[in-house]
Scaffold this motif. Structure first.
Motif, PDB file in Angstrom:
ATOM      1  N   ALA A 157       0.831  -1.208   0.000  1.00  0.00           N
ATOM      2  CA  ALA A 157       0.000   0.000   0.000  1.00  0.00           C
ATOM      3  C   ALA A 157       0.867   1.260   0.000  1.00  0.00           C
ATOM      4  CB  ALA A 157      -0.930  -0.004   1.210  1.00  0.00           C
ATOM      5  N   LEU A 158       1.964   1.225   0.759  1.00  0.00           N
ATOM      6  CA  LEU A 158       2.851   2.386   0.803  1.00  0.00           C
ATOM      7  C   LEU A 158       3.529   2.617  -0.551  1.00  0.00           C
ATOM      8  CD1 LEU A 158       4.578   2.025   4.298  1.00  0.00           C
ATOM      9  CD2 LEU A 158       2.575   3.385   3.665  1.00  0.00           C
ATOM     10  N   LEU A 159       3.870   1.533  -1.231  1.00  0.00           N
ATOM     11  CA  LEU A 159       4.486   1.667  -2.557  1.00  0.00           C
ATOM     12  C   LEU A 159       3.512   2.289  -3.549  1.00  0.00           C
ATOM     13  CD1 LEU A 159       6.382  -1.742  -2.877  1.00  0.00           C
ATOM     14  CD2 LEU A 159       7.407   0.530  -2.615  1.00  0.00           C
ATOM     15  N   ALA A 160       2.213   2.067  -3.307  1.00  0.00           N
ATOM     16  CA  ALA A 160       1.184   2.589  -4.221  1.00  0.00           C
ATOM     17  C   ALA A 160       0.475   3.802  -3.633  1.00  0.00           C
ATOM     18  CB  ALA A 160       0.176   1.490  -4.539  1.00  0.00           C
ATOM     19  N   THR A 161       1.160   4.534  -2.745  1.00  0.00           N
ATOM     20  CA  THR A 161       0.530   5.665  -2.057  1.00  0.00           C
ATOM     21  C   THR A 161      -0.052   6.687  -3.026  1.00  0.00           C
ATOM     22  OG1 THR A 161       2.009   5.442  -0.151  1.00  0.00           O
ATOM     23  CG2 THR A 161       0.915   7.559  -0.440  1.00  0.00           C
ATOM     24  N   SER A 162       0.719   7.112  -3.993  1.00  0.00           N
ATOM     25  CA  SER A 162       0.265   8.151  -4.923  1.00  0.00           C
ATOM     26  C   SER A 162      -0.962   7.682  -5.699  1.00  0.00           C
ATOM     27  CB  SER A 162       1.387   8.518  -5.899  1.00  0.00           C
ATOM     28  OG  SER A 162       2.498   9.030  -5.194  1.00  0.00           O
ATOM     29  N   PHE A 163      -0.922   6.454  -6.179  1.00  0.00           N
ATOM     30  CA  PHE A 163      -2.058   5.905  -6.937  1.00  0.00           C
ATOM     31  C   PHE A 163      -3.296   5.804  -6.053  1.00  0.00           C
ATOM     32  CE2 PHE A 163      -4.576   2.172  -8.131  1.00  0.00           C
ATOM     33  CZ  PHE A 163      -4.947   2.530  -9.421  1.00  0.00           C
ATOM     34  N   PHE A 164      -3.104   5.330  -4.813  1.00  0.00           N
ATOM     35  CA  PHE A 164      -4.217   5.169  -3.890  1.00  0.00           C
ATOM     36  C   PHE A 164      -4.889   6.505  -3.596  1.00  0.00           C
ATOM     37  CE2 PHE A 164      -5.943   5.009   0.450  1.00  0.00           C
ATOM     38  CZ  PHE A 164      -6.747   3.882   0.370  1.00  0.00           C
ATOM     39  N   GLN A 165      -4.097   7.538  -3.382  1.00  0.00           N
ATOM     40  CA  GLN A 165      -4.658   8.850  -3.076  1.00  0.00           C
ATOM     41  C   GLN A 165      -5.453   9.414  -4.246  1.00  0.00           C
ATOM     42  OE1 GLN A 165      -0.977  10.807  -1.808  1.00  0.00           O
ATOM     43  NE2 GLN A 165      -1.780  10.925   0.271  1.00  0.00           N
ATOM     44  N   ARG A 166      -4.977   9.161  -5.466  1.00  0.00           N
ATOM     45  CA  ARG A 166      -5.699   9.656  -6.639  1.00  0.00           C
ATOM     46  C   ARG A 166      -7.034   8.934  -6.824  1.00  0.00           C
ATOM     47  NH1 ARG A 166      -0.562   9.351  -9.145  1.00  0.00           N
ATOM     48  NH2 ARG A 166      -1.217   7.432 -10.201  1.00  0.00           N
ATOM     49  N   VAL A 167      -7.033   7.624  -6.586  1.00  0.00           N
ATOM     50  CA  VAL A 167      -8.235   6.823  -6.823  1.00  0.00           C
ATOM     51  C   VAL A 167      -9.266   7.007  -5.715  1.00  0.00           C
ATOM     52  CG1 VAL A 167      -9.133   4.463  -7.029  1.00  0.00           C
ATOM     53  CG2 VAL A 167      -7.022   5.107  -8.207  1.00  0.00           C
ATOM     54  N   VAL A 168      -8.831   6.906  -4.467  1.00  0.00           N
ATOM     55  CA  VAL A 168      -9.751   6.929  -3.339  1.00  0.00           C
ATOM     56  C   VAL A 168     -10.156   8.343  -2.952  1.00  0.00           C
ATOM     57  CG1 VAL A 168     -10.043   6.317  -0.913  1.00  0.00           C
ATOM     58  CG2 VAL A 168      -8.869   4.756  -2.460  1.00  0.00           C
ATOM     59  N   GLY A 169      -9.204   9.251  -2.938  1.00  0.00           N
ATOM     60  CA  GLY A 169      -9.501  10.616  -2.513  1.00  0.00           C
ATOM     61  C   GLY A 169      -9.260  10.786  -1.027  1.00  0.00           C
ATOM     62  N   LYS A 170      -8.990  12.007  -0.627  1.00  0.00           N
ATOM     63  CA  LYS A 170      -8.635  12.303   0.757  1.00  0.00           C
ATOM     64  C   LYS A 170      -9.776  12.007   1.727  1.00  0.00           C
ATOM     65  CE  LYS A 170      -6.653  15.933   3.666  1.00  0.00           C
ATOM     66  NZ  LYS A 170      -6.138  17.317   3.719  1.00  0.00           N
ATOM     67  N   THR A 171     -11.024  12.343   1.339  1.00  0.00           N
ATOM     68  CA  THR A 171     -12.158  12.139   2.244  1.00  0.00           C
ATOM     69  C   THR A 171     -12.390  10.669   2.528  1.00  0.00           C
ATOM     70  OG1 THR A 171     -13.243  14.142   1.431  1.00  0.00           O
ATOM     71  CG2 THR A 171     -14.622  12.540   2.584  1.00  0.00           C
ATOM     72  N   ALA A 172     -12.413   9.844   1.482  1.00  0.00           N
ATOM     73  CA  ALA A 172     -12.612   8.407   1.661  1.00  0.00           C
ATOM     74  C   ALA A 172     -11.480   7.788   2.464  1.00  0.00           C
ATOM     75  CB  ALA A 172     -12.733   7.727   0.299  1.00  0.00           C
ATOM     76  N   GLU A 173     -10.286   8.290   2.265  1.00  0.00           N
ATOM     77  CA  GLU A 173      -9.118   7.801   3.005  1.00  0.00           C
ATOM     78  C   GLU A 173      -9.289   8.050   4.496  1.00  0.00           C
ATOM     79  OE1 GLU A 173      -4.490   9.105   3.169  1.00  0.00           O
ATOM     80  OE2 GLU A 173      -5.395   8.985   1.181  1.00  0.00           O
ATOM     81  N   GLN A 174      -9.794   9.245   4.846  1.00  0.00           N
ATOM     82  CA  GLN A 174     -10.014   9.577   6.249  1.00  0.00           C
ATOM     83  C   GLN A 174     -11.132   8.734   6.851  1.00  0.00           C
ATOM     84  OE1 GLN A 174     -10.697  13.810   6.135  1.00  0.00           O
ATOM     85  NE2 GLN A 174      -8.516  14.302   6.199  1.00  0.00           N
ATOM     86  N   VAL A 175     -12.175   8.463   6.058  1.00  0.00           N
ATOM     87  CA  VAL A 175     -13.288   7.631   6.533  1.00  0.00           C
ATOM     88  C   VAL A 175     -12.804   6.221   6.850  1.00  0.00           C
ATOM     89  CG1 VAL A 175     -15.468   6.547   5.876  1.00  0.00           C
ATOM     90  CG2 VAL A 175     -15.078   8.956   5.357  1.00  0.00           C
TER      91      VAL A 175
END
Length: 201
Positions: A157-175
């Protein structure tokens, strides 16, 4: 020879995997990791992840294997440790739930490497406590396997941090992070309850 009950093994593995994964909280680590490694080139970031994952696995394994002996030497019973561990997990989870950032995990961006990414971000007090308690119920190898998978998943997940943030978005990540903290709080209450019961019966 008796046949191996794979369904029972899988159930036991999941009973170990889920609490450790909740304690690791990959969604909660991602924003901190992204902040710490901002501006670092991809190759160096990958090396940081690999070294941090190895450190986290070694520290977690050693504690799970020897933690109970240390407790016994100090005269601490598993009931005592279960209650204390539950309280620590509850404090960690409540802090995560009521704050917008993981204040107890703030670190110096200049000190990147196995510390602080490996320890305490990937394997911190919550993971060590959970792992030791699970070992008491399910054995070392099952707990180690769950820890290994959790560290591997978190590293990926850490290796794919940038991709994850683009796909999920900051709000969903916080949820997702808050949901993991809520589950961790429920686990903490269960541990406190079991520790109290074990102290009297």
């Amino acid at each position: 020879m008796s046949e191996v009950d794979y369904s029972a093994l899988l159930k036991t593995f999941m009973l170990c995997l889920i609490p450790i994964l909740v304690a690791v909280d990959p969604p909660g680590i991602l924003p901190m990791f992204a902040s710490l490694t901002k501006g670092i080139d991809p190759d160096r970031r990958s090396k940081l992840v690999y070294s941090s994952a190895l450190t986290a696995l070694i520290v977690g394994t050693v504690f799970i294997a020897t933690g109970d002996r240390v407790l016994s030497y100090m005269g601490i019973t598993m009931a005592d440790f279960t209650i204390a561990g539950g309280i620590v997990l509850l404090m960690v989870s409540v802090t995560d739930l009521i704050t917008t950032e993981k204040l107890h995990r703030q670190v110096d961006p200049e000190s990147l490497g196995p510390v602080p990414i490996g320890v305490p971000l990937m394997v911190g007090p919550a993971v060590l406590t959970t792992g030791l308690l699970l070992r008491q119920h399910y054995g070392f190898w099952m707990t180690f396997a769950a820890l290994f998978v959790c560290v591997a998943v978190t590293g990926a997940a850490l290796l794919a941090t940038s991709f994850f943030q683009r796909v999920v978005g900051k709000t969903a990540e916080q949820v997702l992070s808050k949901l993991a903290s809520l589950l961790l709080a429920a686990l903490a209450v269960m541990l406190i309850r079991k520790g109290i019961v074990a102290s009297f019966f």
